[in-house]
Design a protein around this motif. Structure first.
Motif, short mmCIF file in Angstrom:
data_model
loop_
_atom_site.label_atom_id
_atom_site.label_comp_id
_atom_site.label_asym_id
_atom_site.label_seq_id
_atom_site.Cartn_x
_atom_site.Cartn_y
_atom_site.Cartn_z
N MET A 194 2.09 -4.97 2.36
CA MET A 194 2.11 -4.41 0.93
C MET A 194 3.20 -3.20 0.98
O MET A 194 2.85 -2.33 -0.04
N ALA A 195 4.20 -3.09 1.88
CA ALA A 195 4.86 -1.76 1.93
C ALA A 195 5.52 -1.67 0.49
O ALA A 195 5.77 -0.31 0.11
N ASP A 196 5.77 -2.55 -0.55
CA ASP A 196 6.21 -2.59 -1.86
C ASP A 196 5.26 -1.51 -2.60
O ASP A 196 5.70 -0.50 -3.28
N LYS A 197 3.98 -1.61 -2.48
CA LYS A 197 3.14 -0.69 -3.26
C LYS A 197 3.41 0.68 -2.94
O LYS A 197 3.45 1.64 -3.63
N VAL A 198 3.41 1.01 -1.69
CA VAL A 198 3.59 2.40 -1.35
C VAL A 198 5.11 3.02 -1.66
O VAL A 198 5.30 4.14 -1.75
N LEU A 199 6.14 2.02 -1.34
CA LEU A 199 7.78 2.38 -1.71
C LEU A 199 7.53 2.97 -3.24
O LEU A 199 8.30 3.76 -3.58
N THR A 200 6.96 2.07 -4.00
CA THR A 200 6.85 2.16 -5.61
C THR A 200 6.43 3.63 -5.84
O THR A 200 6.77 4.38 -6.66
N ALA A 201 5.24 4.00 -5.00
CA ALA A 201 4.66 5.12 -5.22
C ALA A 201 5.66 6.40 -4.86
O ALA A 201 5.22 7.42 -5.63
N ILE A 202 6.38 6.14 -4.03
CA ILE A 202 7.20 7.11 -3.86
C ILE A 202 8.66 7.23 -4.50
O ILE A 202 9.62 8.01 -4.28
N GLY A 203 8.86 6.18 -5.40
CA GLY A 203 9.92 6.07 -6.24
C GLY A 203 10.86 5.52 -5.46
O GLY A 203 12.15 5.59 -5.86
N VAL A 204 10.78 4.57 -4.66
CA VAL A 204 11.92 4.02 -3.77
C VAL A 204 11.69 2.40 -4.15
O VAL A 204 10.62 1.79 -4.05
N GLU A 205 12.79 1.56 -4.45
CA GLU A 205 12.97 0.15 -4.68
C GLU A 205 12.56 -0.57 -3.45
O GLU A 205 12.90 -0.26 -2.40
#
Ligand code: GDP
Ligand code: CA
Length: 321
Positions: free
Chosen positions: A243-254
């Motif tokens: 679920m890397a997308d969840k933590v990428l979104t949290a730091i503002g990275v697509e």
């Protein structure tokens, strides 16, 4: 050849299997993420270090990618009978032995790096496995929580990831204790002496990102003479697993291979591998001054992963400063 790899759990460990096969004689130092570490039932659990150790040592559950093969769950079942909590983290009997030995040694005053080396004497992973730090760093996640007075609450990464399956929106990722953490003995020396530094397809936020956030590590990678090459954990705009997308979104990275490369940036990366399906999106990476190639990045077998490792080493050779 001296190779340094900044590794998380499953993605890092699987990549290392391929790397070890690709360059059997190489001197490989793995700097492992310890931000996922957690104390459960009084035992210190280091999921990413153990995943690397079990995978390279032949003890991993092959389909699952974490935990021991041929596991049994007597202790867990007995804990359930007591209603002992937490119940969301599965600890098998075989795996528990590792945590018992580790906790015993830590309580006796040994640093985690020494404990890890002792555990590796059994597993013989064929690499030098170093925790990023001997100091306790624990990743916490600030999640949206409508029930909380402040509308959000801070929970341990494992509770977010395993307990809640990353369902609540993550607002912020915090590596608690990182400001005061020192790189473990050998970490900075290995980076300085490396011929090649690799970022495997590990989570860019809570694995590689946490390792780089240990004061001195990012600086050492930037100052290293060795070329730095990364392999994208994102293929076709999605994490391959997890679920890397969840933590990428949290730091503002697509959640794209390109955005992850630009997040690391030219200051860290000399080269970046994306999957063939992302070949056409690589232009912004090149425009940022990072050499970028598209090769198959699915770790479907050790042989396929070895080819990825070879491609990364070839790219490292091309971008040598
Ligand atoms: P964790 O600590 O177990 O979450 O493992 P890591 O941080 O090392 O790696 C997790 C990342 O590995 C995820 O973001 C996945 O997208 C990525 N990953 C898993 N399998 C593959 C694969 O076959 N190819 C690529 N490119 N990435 C993968
Ligand atoms: Ca992890």
């Amino acid at each position: 050849m001296r190779i340094v790899v900044l590794a998380g759990g499953i993605g890092g460990a699987r990549f290392l299997l391929g790397l070890r096969a690709a360059v059997p004689g190489a001197d490989i130092t793995v700097i492992g993420n310890t931000g996922d570490d957690v104390t459960l039932f009084g035992l210190r659990v280091c999921p990413d270090l153990d995943t690397v150790m079990y995978t390279l040592g032949g003890g991993i559950h092959p389909q699952q990618g974490w935990g021991r093969a041929d596991e049994r769950f007597t202790v867990r079942d007995e804990l359930l009978e007591y209603g002992a909590k937490p119940q969301w983290f599965t600890l098998g009997d075989r795996d528990l032995a590792t945590h018992i030995v580790r906790t015993q040694m830590l309580h006796a005053g040994q640093p985690l790096s020494v404990v890890t080396a002792a555990l590796c004497e059994r597993w013989q992973p064929g690499v030098q496995l170093l925790p990023m730090s001997d100091d306790t760093v624990e990743t916490h996640v600030l999640i949206e929580d409508p029930d909380a007075v402040a509308g959000s609450k801070l929970i341990h990464f494992q509770q977010y990831w395993v307990g809640l399956q990353a369902r609540p929106t993550a607002l912020e990722i915090r590596a608690v204790g990182i400001e005061n953490a020192k790189p473990a003995p050998g970490v900075l020396d290995a980076i300085a002496a490396a011929d090649v530094i690799l970022f495997p397809p590990s989570n860019p936020v809570v694995s590689v990102g946490t390792i780089l956030a240990v004061p001195g590590v990012k600086e050492a990678v930037m100052a290293a003479a060795a070329p730095v090459v990364g392999l994208s954990p994102i293929i076709g705009g999605r994490p391959v697993r997890g679920m890397a997308d969840k933590v990428l979104t949290a730091i503002g990275v697509e959640t794209t291979a390109t955005a992850v490369a630009l997040h690391y940036g030219r200051e860290l990366l000399d080269g970046w591998l994306v999957d063939v399906v992302d070949a056409e999106d690589a232009e912004p990476v090149r425009a940022a001054g990072i050499r970028c190639l598209a090769v198959p990045l699915m770790m479907s077998s050790v042989a396929a992963t070895a080819e990825m490792a070879e491609a990364a080493l070839r790219l490292a050779d091309e971008v040598k400063r």
